[in-house]
Design a protein around this motif. Structure first.
Motif, PDB file in Angstrom:
ATOM      1  N   THR A   5      72.091  63.757 -42.891  1.00  0.00           N
ATOM      2  CA  THR A   5      70.905  62.929 -42.761  1.00  0.00           C
ATOM      3  C   THR A   5      71.333  61.481 -42.943  1.00  0.00           C
ATOM      4  O   THR A   5      72.039  61.164 -43.897  1.00  0.00           O
ATOM      5  N   PRO A   6      70.926  60.603 -42.018  1.00  0.00           N
ATOM      6  CA  PRO A   6      71.314  59.202 -42.166  1.00  0.00           C
ATOM      7  C   PRO A   6      70.778  58.633 -43.479  1.00  0.00           C
ATOM      8  O   PRO A   6      69.688  58.973 -43.912  1.00  0.00           O
ATOM      9  N   LYS A   7      71.574  57.776 -44.097  1.00  0.00           N
ATOM     10  CA  LYS A   7      71.155  57.129 -45.338  1.00  0.00           C
ATOM     11  C   LYS A   7      70.716  55.708 -45.059  1.00  0.00           C
ATOM     12  O   LYS A   7      71.382  54.985 -44.331  1.00  0.00           O
ATOM     13  N   LYS A   8      69.622  55.357 -45.644  1.00  0.00           N
ATOM     14  CA  LYS A   8      69.100  54.004 -45.490  1.00  0.00           C
ATOM     15  C   LYS A   8      69.666  53.130 -46.599  1.00  0.00           C
ATOM     16  O   LYS A   8      69.558  53.462 -47.779  1.00  0.00           O
ATOM     17  N   THR A   9      70.275  52.026 -46.219  1.00  0.00           N
ATOM     18  CA  THR A   9      70.765  51.060 -47.202  1.00  0.00           C
ATOM     19  C   THR A   9      69.580  50.191 -47.608  1.00  0.00           C
ATOM     20  O   THR A   9      68.954  49.565 -46.757  1.00  0.00           O
ATOM     21  N   ASP A  41      65.172  44.702 -36.221  1.00  0.00           N
ATOM     22  CA  ASP A  41      66.621  44.516 -36.322  1.00  0.00           C
ATOM     23  C   ASP A  41      67.109  44.679 -37.759  1.00  0.00           C
ATOM     24  O   ASP A  41      68.175  45.242 -38.002  1.00  0.00           O
ATOM     25  N   LEU A  42      66.329  44.216 -38.724  1.00  0.00           N
ATOM     26  CA  LEU A  42      66.698  44.426 -40.126  1.00  0.00           C
ATOM     27  C   LEU A  42      66.686  45.918 -40.468  1.00  0.00           C
ATOM     28  O   LEU A  42      67.560  46.419 -41.170  1.00  0.00           O
ATOM     29  N   PRO A  50      77.472  50.390 -42.215  1.00  0.00           N
ATOM     30  CA  PRO A  50      77.836  49.082 -41.658  1.00  0.00           C
ATOM     31  C   PRO A  50      77.769  49.113 -40.135  1.00  0.00           C
ATOM     32  O   PRO A  50      78.130  50.105 -39.515  1.00  0.00           O
ATOM     33  N   ILE A  51      77.299  48.049 -39.575  1.00  0.00           N
ATOM     34  CA  ILE A  51      77.124  47.965 -38.124  1.00  0.00           C
ATOM     35  C   ILE A  51      77.753  46.658 -37.642  1.00  0.00           C
ATOM     36  O   ILE A  51      77.786  45.676 -38.377  1.00  0.00           O
ATOM     37  N   GLY A  52      78.250  46.678 -36.442  1.00  0.00           N
ATOM     38  CA  GLY A  52      78.893  45.484 -35.901  1.00  0.00           C
ATOM     39  C   GLY A  52      78.097  44.864 -34.775  1.00  0.00           C
ATOM     40  O   GLY A  52      76.894  45.025 -34.671  1.00  0.00           O
ATOM     41  N   MET A  53      78.825  44.203 -33.913  1.00  0.00           N
ATOM     42  CA  MET A  53      78.222  43.509 -32.775  1.00  0.00           C
ATOM     43  C   MET A  53      77.606  44.529 -31.819  1.00  0.00           C
ATOM     44  O   MET A  53      78.076  45.631 -31.746  1.00  0.00           O
ATOM     45  N   TRP A  64      77.107  38.447 -43.594  1.00  0.00           N
ATOM     46  CA  TRP A  64      76.832  38.956 -42.249  1.00  0.00           C
ATOM     47  C   TRP A  64      75.596  38.270 -41.695  1.00  0.00           C
ATOM     48  O   TRP A  64      74.716  37.870 -42.451  1.00  0.00           O
ATOM     49  N   GLU A  65      75.532  38.167 -40.362  1.00  0.00           N
ATOM     50  CA  GLU A  65      74.313  37.664 -39.749  1.00  0.00           C
ATOM     51  C   GLU A  65      73.729  38.741 -38.858  1.00  0.00           C
ATOM     52  O   GLU A  65      74.448  39.404 -38.118  1.00  0.00           O
ATOM     53  N   VAL A  66      72.415  38.930 -38.964  1.00  0.00           N
ATOM     54  CA  VAL A  66      71.681  39.810 -38.055  1.00  0.00           C
ATOM     55  C   VAL A  66      71.178  38.909 -36.942  1.00  0.00           C
ATOM     56  O   VAL A  66      70.540  37.887 -37.190  1.00  0.00           O
TER      57      VAL A  66
END
Length: 117
Positions: A5-9, A41-42, A50-53, A64-66
């Motif tokens: 199950t995906p975890k929400k940060t 987006d947030l 963690p997510i990238g470009m 980091w910038e969103v």
């Protein structure tokens, strides 16, 4: 193969000494469609961290910038910092030039430094 199950940060807003939350106040000042786009987006960053470009760009030193393209044809940036397993929204602004303004980045780094100490 097990499905995790995906975890929400968790995401929290930076709070200054006065108790104000500048990013939350900035969000409230946006038009509803723009506010929704930034919020989505947030949320994507929270669920995929963690997510990238192209959604998140590392700015160095843990910042980091969103990156959000708003329905109003403007560009918004929210600076985040991962602190003790939580994303902290430090600073947000509407981008007017291609390069991130030094003063916007400096303000985010100042707030990040406050949290580290």
């Amino acid at each position: 193969m097990s499905k995790e199950t995906p975890k929400k940060t968790p995401l929290v807003f930076y709070q200054g000494d006065s108790g104000k939350e500048p990013v939350r106040e900035w969000l409230k000042g946006l038009d509803p469609p723009d506010r929704l786009a930034v919020g989505q987006d947030l949320m994507r960053a929270q669920w995929r961290w963690p997510i990238g470009m192209p959604l998140c760009r590392p700015m160095g030193q843990g910042l980091w910038e969103v990156r959000t393209v708003l329905p109003s044809n403007r560009i918004a940036r929210v600076f985040l910092y991962l602190d003790d397993g939580m994303l902290v929204a430090l600073h947000a602004f509407i981008k007017k030039t291609q390069k991130t303004p030094d003063d916007e980045l400096a303000l985010a780094r100042k707030r990040q430094k406050e949290l580290k100490s």
